[in-house]
Design a protein around this motif. Sequence first.
Motif, PDB file in Angstrom:
ATOM      1  N   ASP A  24     -14.007   8.270  -2.275  1.00 48.31           N
ATOM      2  CA  ASP A  24     -15.434   7.971  -2.089  1.00 48.31           C
ATOM      3  C   ASP A  24     -16.203   9.226  -1.708  1.00 48.31           C
ATOM      4  O   ASP A  24     -17.326   9.448  -2.163  1.00 48.31           O
ATOM      5  CB  ASP A  24     -15.616   6.887  -1.017  1.00 48.31           C
ATOM      6  CG  ASP A  24     -15.133   5.527  -1.516  1.00 48.31           C
ATOM      7  OD1 ASP A  24     -14.961   5.382  -2.744  1.00 48.31           O
ATOM      8  OD2 ASP A  24     -14.905   4.634  -0.687  1.00 48.31           O
ATOM      9  N   TYR A  27     -16.520  11.383  -4.807  1.00 48.05           N
ATOM     10  CA  TYR A  27     -17.468  10.741  -5.714  1.00 48.05           C
ATOM     11  C   TYR A  27     -18.894  11.045  -5.266  1.00 48.05           C
ATOM     12  O   TYR A  27     -19.770  11.366  -6.059  1.00 48.05           O
ATOM     13  CB  TYR A  27     -17.209   9.240  -5.720  1.00 48.05           C
ATOM     14  CG  TYR A  27     -17.768   8.531  -6.923  1.00 48.05           C
ATOM     15  CD1 TYR A  27     -17.044   8.461  -8.104  1.00 48.05           C
ATOM     16  CD2 TYR A  27     -19.021   7.943  -6.881  1.00 48.05           C
ATOM     17  CE1 TYR A  27     -17.550   7.817  -9.216  1.00 48.05           C
ATOM     18  CE2 TYR A  27     -19.538   7.292  -7.983  1.00 48.05           C
ATOM     19  CZ  TYR A  27     -18.801   7.223  -9.146  1.00 48.05           C
ATOM     20  OH  TYR A  27     -19.308   6.580 -10.239  1.00 48.05           O
ATOM     21  N   HIS A 172      -9.007   6.051 -12.010  1.00 51.72           N
ATOM     22  CA  HIS A 172     -10.371   5.538 -11.973  1.00 51.72           C
ATOM     23  C   HIS A 172     -11.059   5.651 -13.325  1.00 51.72           C
ATOM     24  O   HIS A 172     -11.284   6.753 -13.823  1.00 51.72           O
ATOM     25  CB  HIS A 172     -11.180   6.272 -10.902  1.00 51.72           C
ATOM     26  CG  HIS A 172     -10.716   5.932  -9.527  1.00 51.72           C
ATOM     27  ND1 HIS A 172     -10.888   4.681  -8.999  1.00 51.72           N
ATOM     28  CD2 HIS A 172     -10.055   6.642  -8.620  1.00 51.72           C
ATOM     29  CE1 HIS A 172     -10.356   4.644  -7.789  1.00 51.72           C
ATOM     30  NE2 HIS A 172      -9.833   5.826  -7.542  1.00 51.72           N
ATOM     31  N   LEU A 175     -14.240   7.802 -13.931  1.00 53.36           N
ATOM     32  CA  LEU A 175     -14.204   9.260 -13.890  1.00 53.36           C
ATOM     33  C   LEU A 175     -13.657   9.797 -15.207  1.00 53.36           C
ATOM     34  O   LEU A 175     -12.656   9.320 -15.718  1.00 53.36           O
ATOM     35  CB  LEU A 175     -13.335   9.739 -12.724  1.00 53.36           C
ATOM     36  CG  LEU A 175     -13.939   9.492 -11.349  1.00 53.36           C
ATOM     37  CD1 LEU A 175     -12.957   9.828 -10.256  1.00 53.36           C
ATOM     38  CD2 LEU A 175     -15.213  10.301 -11.153  1.00 53.36           C
ATOM     39  N   PRO A 184     -18.351  11.519 -13.037  1.00 51.29           N
ATOM     40  CA  PRO A 184     -18.510  10.076 -13.261  1.00 51.29           C
ATOM     41  C   PRO A 184     -19.140   9.806 -14.629  1.00 51.29           C
ATOM     42  O   PRO A 184     -20.183  10.373 -14.958  1.00 51.29           O
ATOM     43  CB  PRO A 184     -19.445   9.628 -12.145  1.00 51.29           C
ATOM     44  CG  PRO A 184     -19.406  10.726 -11.136  1.00 51.29           C
ATOM     45  CD  PRO A 184     -19.126  11.987 -11.894  1.00 51.29           C
TER      46      PRO A 184
ATOM     47  N   ALA B   6     -24.114   4.304  -7.008  1.00 52.74           N
ATOM     48  CA  ALA B   6     -22.710   4.660  -7.191  1.00 52.74           C
ATOM     49  C   ALA B   6     -21.862   3.413  -7.296  1.00 52.74           C
ATOM     50  O   ALA B   6     -21.904   2.581  -6.405  1.00 52.74           O
ATOM     51  CB  ALA B   6     -22.239   5.490  -6.012  1.00 52.74           C
ATOM     52  N   LEU B   9     -15.618   2.304  -6.123  1.00 53.92           N
ATOM     53  CA  LEU B   9     -14.347   2.649  -6.741  1.00 53.92           C
ATOM     54  C   LEU B   9     -13.227   1.757  -6.224  1.00 53.92           C
ATOM     55  O   LEU B   9     -12.079   1.957  -6.530  1.00 53.92           O
ATOM     56  CB  LEU B   9     -14.018   4.113  -6.494  1.00 53.92           C
ATOM     57  CG  LEU B   9     -14.918   5.080  -7.256  1.00 53.92           C
ATOM     58  CD1 LEU B   9     -14.505   6.500  -6.985  1.00 53.92           C
ATOM     59  CD2 LEU B   9     -14.886   4.821  -8.743  1.00 53.92           C
TER      60      LEU B   9
END
Lengths: 530, 148
Positions: A24, A27, A172, A175, A184, B6, B9
């Motif tokens: 996180d 990201y 992920h 990504l 991303p 965002a 995830l």
Amino acid sequence: MAQRQTQTAQYWVEDFQVTQEDIDYLYGVLLELETPLSIDEMALLLVRYRTQQEETRLSRRPKQETLYRPESSYKVGDEITFPALGYATGKVIDSRPGDNPDYGDFTVIKVEMEGGQVAEFASDLKVEHILNQEEETTASTEEGESLLTPEELFIEYGGHVAEALEARLAEHEDLVRLAGRWFPRSLLLDVNIGHLNLAEAVLDLHGGGPMPTREIMAEAGILEGASERLAEFSLNYALQQDERFDEVGPAGQVLWFLRRMEPEEVLTPPPRLRYDPIPYDPDLLTPELRELEQEIGDEHSPAPAQRGGPPDEITLQLIYPHRRAGTLPLSAQLRRMFPTAYEAPRIRFTIVDAESGEELPSWVVRPGGYVYGLGDWFEKRDLPAGTYLILRRMDEPGKVQIDYLKHKPRKEWLRTAFVENGRLRIDNRQRPVGAEYDELMVIDVEDPEAIDALWEKVTKQNIPLERLMKDIARDLAALNPQGNFHAKTLYSVVNVVRRCPPGPIFAQLVALPEFEHVGGPYWQLRDSGG
Amino acid sequence: MPKPPAPSLNLLKPTLETRFHIDYEWWERSGHDLRLEIQRLCEELSEEPLEDTEADVIVDWIDPETGQVKRVDRLTYLLLSLCSQRADYITERTPLIEAVFRALLATNNRPMTAVELAERIGRPADVILRALAGRRVYKGIRPLPEDA
């Protein structure tokens, strides 16, 4: 005395695991920077983040007297920190007598935790409990001793961090990884079909490529006004999704080529290089034959363990299939010299002629195991198969120099392959040669088209390797007064009509009763009368 | 370009950080009796029938790791304080799911990740995760919702 786990190898090497919090955080950085980052850049960010987190945690560490111990007494209003609950804190709001004779007399305190939830804890406990022991304070790094900076930690352990991180990021779907950088998917710029058509037109005008992404953007006038790195990454991603384009750059460099303008031999391996694996027992090979196998360096042979950096210079002997296809074998040794890539199966690079400095556009075709682009170069120098070729690393990345040991052309007797009555025959014939060659591997071909036709016949009729070997061995034995032939020579000549690495040929030599070992690397046919 | 929010995830699929627990409702719904299961487990370990476990007697149990106090029935207390302390409670021969189940029982169903479970049962975390991440629920062991 504060213990800094991040200063230890155990933390980064043995115990290190990438957490969701780490992901996180990274990201968030990608969102903020709007810039794709490499795995090393992210690993460094992560090392900094983890060390910073530890500093913060240590600075917030409660005083010993507020740490929860089941043996201590607490009263309503006391604030307590719970080490076994991640240093969560809470306030005592009530208490009651404990209810279990096994523990003796004790008190149960009711604590309202920071988040508002209420939990009960033991206090005034007389029996042993692990939390009554003093908290470990053995420091791996004494205070006052200089600490490694995050950058120094990255130099020391960054490889482990990057490896663990890469594996985790790959899970992920949002990504995207391209040429070693991550970003991303949802934040990529919108690249539409118009942009892609313009990119195709630009590449077409440049002979198909190769062109770096920034040049394509500049010439096509697309994605202007956005962050250059993000625009480049977004276009790269869109080009990668479109079958018209092929990414052909070496590692760290993105270069695009129009697939329809790539040489046919790059998209599809030349038929002469095609090898349908022949099962054989490698244990049959004697140590001497194994050594020969390694020395030959066929791209289909098992790769030997390679140590150290890429070599500066490699000498190899060309075998006929590569001579005919204008290719070089991408053997284990040569793989280390030619450019490699993160993902691209085909890599465009340049071979430079040592004599003239001429630059030959070439391709590393990784799945096929060959390097393409030397057909004209071989023809111009009239090099027979078996010629020693020298490849040298150049300072300029993406370039490799090619050379050979030349001398004034003189007439020499060369082992020559020709077709007679639909069969491969071998004889010694004279021809002018201007290059040094391996006497054991050399094989000249006077009529390549006739050999091509025979090769096709061998392939179509699926003539067994064993029969080819015996036919060839008979002719080779006839050229030698003792009736012997060298294992390497047999390998070289078999490859004139059928692509085959040394392993299966050598295993047949050992296994078939028709072949007799006469010492060293020499063999003969039992019925040859030699 | 407007910046979209965002995306989380946190995948729905359990990860190494997903905590697992025994879903007591699963036991009720599936008609199985967790108490009987615990009794069987303790008897199997002690190799003799348990004495009257006084199901309605509730006592305090102190978590040996955190000091937290939970009110548990006598049978659960026996499991937590005696059965689960035996060296053969979880061994390398204990089937994986059974070992996870026993590890959760031994902490009075404190939710744990595959990594934490791995430390307790001595099996690789990824193997545990694969076993627990499937659609089928074994012994009521389920991922804990993220906000729990």
